[in-house]
Write a protein that holds these residues in place. Structure first.
Motif, PDB file in Angstrom:
ATOM      1  N   PRO A  20      -9.881 122.725  34.392  1.00 18.29           N
ATOM      2  CA  PRO A  20     -10.909 123.003  33.390  1.00 18.29           C
ATOM      3  C   PRO A  20     -10.564 122.275  32.096  1.00 18.29           C
ATOM      4  O   PRO A  20      -9.399 122.192  31.709  1.00 18.29           O
ATOM      5  CB  PRO A  20     -10.834 124.525  33.200  1.00 18.29           C
ATOM      6  N   ALA A  21     -11.581 121.725  31.451  1.00 21.02           N
ATOM      7  CA  ALA A  21     -11.326 120.924  30.256  1.00 21.02           C
ATOM      8  C   ALA A  21     -10.943 121.809  29.077  1.00 21.02           C
ATOM      9  O   ALA A  21     -11.571 122.824  28.818  1.00 21.02           O
ATOM     10  CB  ALA A  21     -12.573 120.120  29.915  1.00 21.02           C
ATOM     11  N   LEU A  22      -9.872 121.402  28.374  1.00 24.09           N
ATOM     12  CA  LEU A  22      -9.482 122.106  27.145  1.00 24.09           C
ATOM     13  C   LEU A  22     -10.425 121.691  26.023  1.00 24.09           C
ATOM     14  O   LEU A  22     -10.891 122.490  25.245  1.00 24.09           O
ATOM     15  CB  LEU A  22      -8.039 121.735  26.788  1.00 24.09           C
ATOM     16  N   LEU A  23     -10.669 120.372  26.003  1.00 23.35           N
ATOM     17  CA  LEU A  23     -11.574 119.824  24.986  1.00 23.35           C
ATOM     18  C   LEU A  23     -12.725 119.159  25.704  1.00 23.35           C
ATOM     19  O   LEU A  23     -12.502 118.375  26.632  1.00 23.35           O
ATOM     20  CB  LEU A  23     -10.834 118.791  24.141  1.00 23.35           C
ATOM     21  N   SER A  24     -13.921 119.462  25.302  1.00 24.58           N
ATOM     22  CA  SER A  24     -15.002 118.661  25.849  1.00 24.58           C
ATOM     23  C   SER A  24     -15.961 118.253  24.745  1.00 24.58           C
ATOM     24  O   SER A  24     -16.372 119.053  23.911  1.00 24.58           O
ATOM     25  CB  SER A  24     -15.703 119.389  26.990  1.00 24.58           C
ATOM     26  N   VAL A  25     -16.211 116.968  24.756  1.00 23.58           N
ATOM     27  CA  VAL A  25     -17.096 116.371  23.754  1.00 23.58           C
ATOM     28  C   VAL A  25     -18.377 116.023  24.489  1.00 23.58           C
ATOM     29  O   VAL A  25     -18.349 115.295  25.476  1.00 23.58           O
ATOM     30  CB  VAL A  25     -16.447 115.106  23.169  1.00 23.58           C
ATOM     31  N   ASN A  26     -19.491 116.583  24.057  1.00 24.24           N
ATOM     32  CA  ASN A  26     -20.732 116.400  24.785  1.00 24.24           C
ATOM     33  C   ASN A  26     -21.764 115.636  23.980  1.00 24.24           C
ATOM     34  O   ASN A  26     -22.339 116.173  23.040  1.00 24.24           O
ATOM     35  CB  ASN A  26     -21.306 117.760  25.193  1.00 24.24           C
ATOM     36  N   ASN A  27     -21.916 114.397  24.365  1.00 29.05           N
ATOM     37  CA  ASN A  27     -23.041 113.611  23.886  1.00 29.05           C
ATOM     38  C   ASN A  27     -23.169 113.608  22.357  1.00 29.05           C
ATOM     39  O   ASN A  27     -24.226 113.878  21.809  1.00 29.05           O
ATOM     40  CB  ASN A  27     -24.320 114.192  24.514  1.00 29.05           C
ATOM     41  N   ILE A  28     -22.052 113.312  21.663  1.00 27.28           N
ATOM     42  CA  ILE A  28     -22.135 113.392  20.202  1.00 27.28           C
ATOM     43  C   ILE A  28     -22.606 112.096  19.572  1.00 27.28           C
ATOM     44  O   ILE A  28     -22.394 111.006  20.096  1.00 27.28           O
ATOM     45  CB  ILE A  28     -20.804 113.801  19.535  1.00 27.28           C
ATOM     46  N   GLU A  29     -23.240 112.290  18.429  1.00 26.74           N
ATOM     47  CA  GLU A  29     -23.695 111.157  17.641  1.00 26.74           C
ATOM     48  C   GLU A  29     -23.067 111.339  16.268  1.00 26.74           C
ATOM     49  O   GLU A  29     -23.123 112.429  15.709  1.00 26.74           O
ATOM     50  CB  GLU A  29     -25.213 111.235  17.542  1.00 26.74           C
ATOM     51  N   VAL A  30     -22.436 110.278  15.744  1.00 25.50           N
ATOM     52  CA  VAL A  30     -21.793 110.396  14.436  1.00 25.50           C
ATOM     53  C   VAL A  30     -22.400 109.391  13.477  1.00 25.50           C
ATOM     54  O   VAL A  30     -22.587 108.219  13.828  1.00 25.50           O
ATOM     55  CB  VAL A  30     -20.268 110.190  14.538  1.00 25.50           C
TER      56      VAL A  30
END
Lengths: 281, 359
Positions: A20-30
């Motif tokens: 299981p992912a500890l960190l998950s970044v989902n489709n971010i826009e910066v």
């Protein structure tokens, strides 16, 4: 925990099955300064206890990704405008950087950024700023076990060599006892031998302490040796991902990031070294 | 020269014109300098000084060693107070890059608050003092949050104008609340003065020196060993790095204002106990500038040494002035002359930042 680190003795951690992912970044826009779009729909997962490499050319947005996770984006007038970042099941985008550190994410910034007018010890103690327990002293000893050289340096940290500063930066991160360390170019400006040593230590920390590491690197070869999984970024997006082995054997990756893939390249290299040898004679 | 002669006659008679209600900025400076004089020279009761001065005027050029010695001790005591105020000025500057022109008003507010507690409620000095410290700490935090936090990221000149505005505002507020006349503190010690090495030194000034040294040692400990002190140094060094270490920059800013206000008010109370409380106290805020610039704007140690130098300098200048020159204004001006010279030779001050460059 051993004091001396044999550069070649530490094996790469085995490629684990999907955890299981500890960190998950989902489709971010910066977006920086409200107008400059840097990340356009980036997603990545970092499983617990593993080293994940994030590779790419200059300006691809690797450092921005790390700053988006650690919240430091705020200090540079950037913002996550879309998507979300979750750590240990909780959404963390929009939180102040100091609170994110308290949740267990610590960023080792590019260029080490140690506090040069303080001593090594003071830098290490600052790493433990967010901790409330009484084991700080033991952890300082632990850091000295990893980096015996730091113990001998009693002067200001600004006078340390580049490699020592990098070690201090990593040691300072360990002092916070984080669950996840974001490392931005630990090999920057170091000699090949020191790069090897630093990477050996990164692997050892990951194995001994179970710290998850998200590693941003220019030195793709070293990064893929240390990591179990990798993402490759190009202009604000992930263009390729896979296990470290898959990536290391991928023809495109070889050509763009690892260098020296095909026949012609090898002959060119020989030519160069031949020329150099001649010049020395 | 006319002005100088009036001033010296005022000094000799030992009386100062009481503050008048209508005051122009010029008026304020003149009066504060006249009072600033009293603030410092009252430190040690200089007996027979006026007679000495008369003889000095009469052309007696022999050095008056006794007077010089007294003035040097006086300079150290006052200089230590300058150092304390300068330290709290540097603290704000280092942590939040704000040049605080309202530093002198911190002394004023603290002194008035303590005076008010002691005279209105008749509580013991120690309690009044502690309540004042707590009040000033809260005051500093609130001031930072309400007035200065919204200014973060604004041009430096705007922030400076805000602190100048604060200075004028608090100056006027204190006059409105407590009047324009100097009011004496209730006596703190049974014995007014004690003999040290044959000098009659007021007990309050011994207390002042003790408190100054205690605060300096406290600062030293705080920045070297305490977690929050290290965090403040880290913030002063690089705010982004500080945040990456989990330090809340907002907390550090608020804390630096709180400590600064509190420490300045200690100096205010100490000076107030000797000379009475009046708007002359805020003159310290101006004297702090030569001190911190001498020492280097961002060095706490430099602030202490700068403060001592300014304190000594003005007293020694006063000695030569009263004995030989009779120009009548060296006391205020000398530190600024030396300041100009030092800035020409060492623009970053004596202890200003030397960035470490690895080669």
């Amino acid at each position: 925990m051993t004091a001396a680190i044999d550069v070649n003795a530490v094996p790469a951690p085995p490629v684990a099955a999907r955890k299981p992912a500890l960190l998950s970044v989902n489709n971010i826009e910066v977006v920086y300064n409200d107008v400059i779009l840097v990340l356009r729909g980036l997603s990545l997962q970092v499983p617990e206890g593993e080293i994940v490499a994030l590779l790419g050319a200059n300006g691809a947005g690797k450092s921005t990704t790390l700053k988006a996770i650690s919240g430091l984006l705020k200090t540079e007038d950037g913002a996550v405008t879309r998507g979300d970042i979750s750590f240990a099941g909780e959404k963390i985008n929009g939180i102040d950087p100091d609170k994110i550190v308290r949740r267990g994410i610590f960023q080792v910034m590019e260029g080490r950024r140690i506090i040069s007018d303080m001593t090594c010890l003071e830098n290490l103690r600052l790493g433990a700023f967010t901790r409330r327990d009484n084991n700080v002293r033991q952890d300082i000893e632990m850091v000295y076990d990893y980096f015996p050289r730091l113990k001998e340096r009693t002067g200001l940290a600004g006078y340390l060599s580049g490699g020592e500063q990098q070690m201090l930066a990593i040691g300072r991160a360990l002092m916070a006892r984080p669950k996840l360390i974001l490392m931005d170019e630990p090999s920057m400006g170091l000699s090949p031998l020191l790069v090897k040593e630093v990477f050996a230590i990164i692997r050892q920390i990951n194995r001994d302490l179970g710290v998850t590491i998200l590693l941003v690197e220019q030195n793709a070869r070293m990064a893929l040796q240390a990591a179990s999984y990798g993402y490759i970024m190009e202009s604000g997006k992930v263009v390729l991902d896979g296990t470290a082995e898959e990536l290391a054997n991928n023809e495109d990756v070889k050509e763009f990031y690892l260098g020296g893939g095909g026949e012609e390249r090898r002959s060119f290299k020989n030519l160069k070294s031949y020329k150099r040898r001649k010049r020395w004679l | 020269m006319v002005f100088a002669s009036i001033r010296s006659s005022v000094r000799r008679s030992g009386q100062f014109p009481a503050g008048d209600p209508d005051h122009t900025p010029y008026d304020r400076i003149l009066r504060t300098t006249a009072r600033g004089d009293s603030v410092a020279t009252a430190g040690i009761r200089i007996q027979k000084q006026s007679q000495e001065q008369e003889r000095g005027l009469g052309g007696n050029l022999a050095m008056n060693w006794n007077l010089l010695f007294q003035l040097v001790v006086n300079g150290i005591i006052v200089g230590a107070l300058y150092g304390v105020v300068a330290m709290s000025f540097v603290l704000i500057y280092k942590a939040s890059q704000v040049v605080n022109f309202a530093q002198g008003e911190f002394l004023l507010i603290g002194a008035w608050a303590c005076w008010w507690l002691l005279t209105t409620y008749q509580i013991p000095f120690v309690w009044g003092f502690l309540i004042t410290l707590a009040f000033m700490m809260t005051f500093g935090v609130i001031l930072q949050i309400v007035v200065l936090r919204p200014m973060i990221g604004e041009p430096i000149i705007s922030v400076i104008m805000v602190t100048i505005g604060l200075s004028i505002f608090f100056q006027a507020l204190m006059k409105w609340m407590f009047g324009v006349f100097a009011k004496p503190f209730p006596p703190i010690f049974e014995t007014q003065s004690v003999s040290v090495f044959g000098l009659q030194v007021q007990s309050v000034y011994l207390m002042s020196l003790g408190i100054s040294l205690f605060i300096m040692a406290g600062f030293g400990w705080f920045f070297k060993y305490s977690k929050m002190g290290l965090a403040m140094r880290a913030t002063a060094f690089d705010q982004q790095v500080a945040q990456s270490l989990g330090i809340s920059v907002r907390t550090v800013f608020a804390l630096s204002w709180a400590i600064s206000a509190m420490v300045s008010s200690v100096a205010g109370v100490v000076v107030g106990t000797v000379n009475g409380v009046s708007s002359a106290l805020s003159f310290f805020g101006i004297k702090v500038f030569p001190a911190v610039i001498l020492g280097g704007l961002d060095s706490i140690l430099g602030a202490v040494i700068g403060g001592l130098i300014v304190g000594l300098l003005e007293n020694v200048a006063h000695f030569f002035d009263s004995q030989f020159l009779n120009w009548g204004n060296m006391y205020e001006i000398a530190p600024f002359y030396v300041l100009i010279v030092i800035l020409m030779i060492k623009p970053y001050g004596l202890f200003g930042t030397k960035t470490i460059e690895r080669v």
